[in-house]
Design a protein around this motif. Sequence first.
Motif, PDB file in Angstrom:
ATOM      1  N   PHE A   1      33.958  -9.885  13.302  1.00  0.00           N
ATOM      2  CA  PHE A   1      34.600  -9.792  12.024  1.00  0.00           C
ATOM      3  C   PHE A   1      35.108  -8.447  11.597  1.00  0.00           C
ATOM      4  CE2 PHE A   1      33.371 -14.184  11.997  1.00  0.00           C
ATOM      5  CZ  PHE A   1      34.606 -14.708  11.916  1.00  0.00           C
ATOM      6  N   LEU A   2      34.256  -7.084  12.228  1.00  0.00           N
ATOM      7  CA  LEU A   2      34.017  -5.834  11.578  1.00  0.00           C
ATOM      8  C   LEU A   2      35.777  -5.595  12.170  1.00  0.00           C
ATOM      9  CD1 LEU A   2      33.457  -3.038  10.765  1.00  0.00           C
ATOM     10  CD2 LEU A   2      31.893  -2.923  12.600  1.00  0.00           C
ATOM     11  N   ASP A   3      36.167  -4.294  12.015  1.00  0.00           N
ATOM     12  CA  ASP A   3      37.420  -4.013  12.419  1.00  0.00           C
ATOM     13  C   ASP A   3      36.990  -2.930  13.559  1.00  0.00           C
ATOM     14  OD1 ASP A   3      39.683  -2.601  12.830  1.00  0.00           O
ATOM     15  OD2 ASP A   3      40.573  -2.144  11.462  1.00  0.00           O
ATOM     16  N   PHE A   4      37.089  -3.371  14.653  1.00  0.00           N
ATOM     17  CA  PHE A   4      36.668  -2.071  15.348  1.00  0.00           C
ATOM     18  C   PHE A   4      36.809  -0.963  15.456  1.00  0.00           C
ATOM     19  CE2 PHE A   4      40.945  -3.825  17.464  1.00  0.00           C
ATOM     20  CZ  PHE A   4      41.468  -2.611  18.364  1.00  0.00           C
ATOM     21  N   SER A   5      37.975  -0.744  15.419  1.00  0.00           N
ATOM     22  CA  SER A   5      39.244   1.064  14.756  1.00  0.00           C
ATOM     23  C   SER A   5      38.270   1.640  14.300  1.00  0.00           C
ATOM     24  CB  SER A   5      40.328   0.915  14.258  1.00  0.00           C
ATOM     25  OG  SER A   5      40.363   0.021  12.558  1.00  0.00           O
ATOM     26  N   PHE A   6      37.101   0.924  13.370  1.00  0.00           N
ATOM     27  CA  PHE A   6      36.397   1.871  12.833  1.00  0.00           C
ATOM     28  C   PHE A   6      35.000   2.928  13.983  1.00  0.00           C
ATOM     29  CE2 PHE A   6      31.652   2.648  11.976  1.00  0.00           C
ATOM     30  CZ  PHE A   6      31.058   3.411  10.940  1.00  0.00           C
ATOM     31  N   PHE A   7      35.081   2.619  15.361  1.00  0.00           N
ATOM     32  CA  PHE A   7      34.706   3.882  15.831  1.00  0.00           C
ATOM     33  C   PHE A   7      35.144   4.768  16.393  1.00  0.00           C
ATOM     34  CE2 PHE A   7      32.451  -0.376  16.465  1.00  0.00           C
ATOM     35  CZ  PHE A   7      31.161   0.138  16.173  1.00  0.00           C
ATOM     36  N   GLY A   8      37.093   4.208  16.354  1.00  0.00           N
ATOM     37  CA  GLY A   8      37.903   5.386  16.422  1.00  0.00           C
ATOM     38  C   GLY A   8      38.191   6.694  15.848  1.00  0.00           C
ATOM     39  N   LYS A   9      38.004   5.873  14.372  1.00  0.00           N
ATOM     40  CA  LYS A   9      38.637   6.387  13.476  1.00  0.00           C
ATOM     41  C   LYS A   9      37.151   7.466  12.790  1.00  0.00           C
ATOM     42  CE  LYS A   9      41.587   3.266  11.250  1.00  0.00           C
ATOM     43  NZ  LYS A   9      41.564   2.256  10.221  1.00  0.00           N
ATOM     44  N   HIS A  10      36.100   7.200  13.082  1.00  0.00           N
ATOM     45  CA  HIS A  10      34.697   7.598  12.659  1.00  0.00           C
ATOM     46  C   HIS A  10      34.054   8.148  13.622  1.00  0.00           C
ATOM     47  CE1 HIS A  10      35.963   6.848   8.228  1.00  0.00           C
ATOM     48  NE2 HIS A  10      35.949   5.879   8.497  1.00  0.00           N
TER      49      HIS A  10
END
Length: 471
Positions: free
Chosen positions: A135-144
């Motif tokens: 349920f985590l937004d996987f884009s976190f690893f791209g944004k941060h």
Amino acid sequence: MNVSDAFHRYAEKVCEQIRWKKAHPAVAQEIEDHLTDQKNAYLAAGDSESIAEEKALLQMGDPVSVGTALDQTHKPAPQWGMIGLVLLLFVLGGIIQTLLLKTIPAGDDAFAARSAQVLFVFLPLSLAAFVGMYFLDFSFFGKHPYVLPLGLLMVDLAAHLFGVFYGGKRWLILGSFALSPLALSLLFPLAFCGLFYRLRSQGRKGYLISGVLAAVFCLVLSYCHTFSGVLTFIFSAGILMLIAAKKEWFGKKNQTILLLLFLLVVGCLIILLMFYAPFRYQFAFRARTIFLPNSDVAGDGYVPAQLRAAISHSVFLGKGKDIVGISPILIEIPGMLRSDYLLTYLTYHYGWVASVIVVLLLAVFLGLGFRKALKQKSIFGQMVSLTILCTFTAEILLYILANLGIWLIAPIALPFLSYGATALLINMALAGVLLSVFRTGEVYRDTAPHPIFSDSKFIQWADGKLTISFK
């Protein structure tokens, strides 16, 4: 691109009808772009700006109707089949580990307590990690992209300063839980993926910088972790960089850059094998046991000889034949069985059928995963999913080879099935991130320099008419 307030309000009204909030930014952007394009077409035909704007809104239609139609097509895609496979393998691993409790010698209370801790503490924690990452937004690893690499660096630094030296590496002890350097290496490909994605904005220069970063990651893995982690990282990062070059994510393909990158990675690997003493010793002696399996049965060939004896005496179904001439100690030690040699245990005690079923389930999971990953429309969605799938693939291949007695390097884990607590926790978390991509990747939009709107799935203009696709 300037967008009028009327177009903003129209897009907001459309998004109000779409229940999946994560889809709102992408839908709003495409709606506003379409309205602006249509307005420009009317302006080119000679209409005033206010008339052109009004005609564009009329052409688009009632926002409630458009939003209701889009709501039917914009829903998360849970991928129940892959979720079911992960949970099936996870439960199967729990069952196998429960069976292994019977092999614990009487009086070994410490190991029994440790096994109970894994079953009753880390199984629920691993399942929670899977659900949380799903349920985590996987884009976190791209944004941060710096968070995960810096986190791993801090863990390695803490282990170096305060860790306990065991098995040639330092383990960071947190209460009764020890962070395994071998298992932590599984996070390095994903850490590299975020940085790789960010560097694409620098074109071919970013591609070369990525190659240097990959070499640095290999050095850190070799010093703080294990050679198994180095090979897993090289496999995952190498496949990712080759795909990036083929798809021209960093600009026009350049064979010279690919050649330089290949030579750099291979050079780092050769240096590790030739000059890094622990790897040089283990690699040389273990390689000899592959070609001369009986050369040192009591020494470096002990583990391969044990494994090959168990495999050669296994039958199609049921417990294998009694082993004559060598005591099968290895396949009777619970600590070894539950982590490194689970497939050998299944093959000898339950027949080849048991191991084949496990491998087939893993192969189906990988096949479905790669098929879905290659269909991702966003660059980052493809990068993350391919990186995680390549990590799983490397783990599985190394594990199978080790269990067949081709014991060149120690296996890391068999995803979802073998224990180590750290490996199980990390593999379940990686599976959650993977399925998060498949669940929500359809609405993810890459950041510049790649266009947001070039490949719309659900809204298209043809001959001056708006078409909404429900496929």
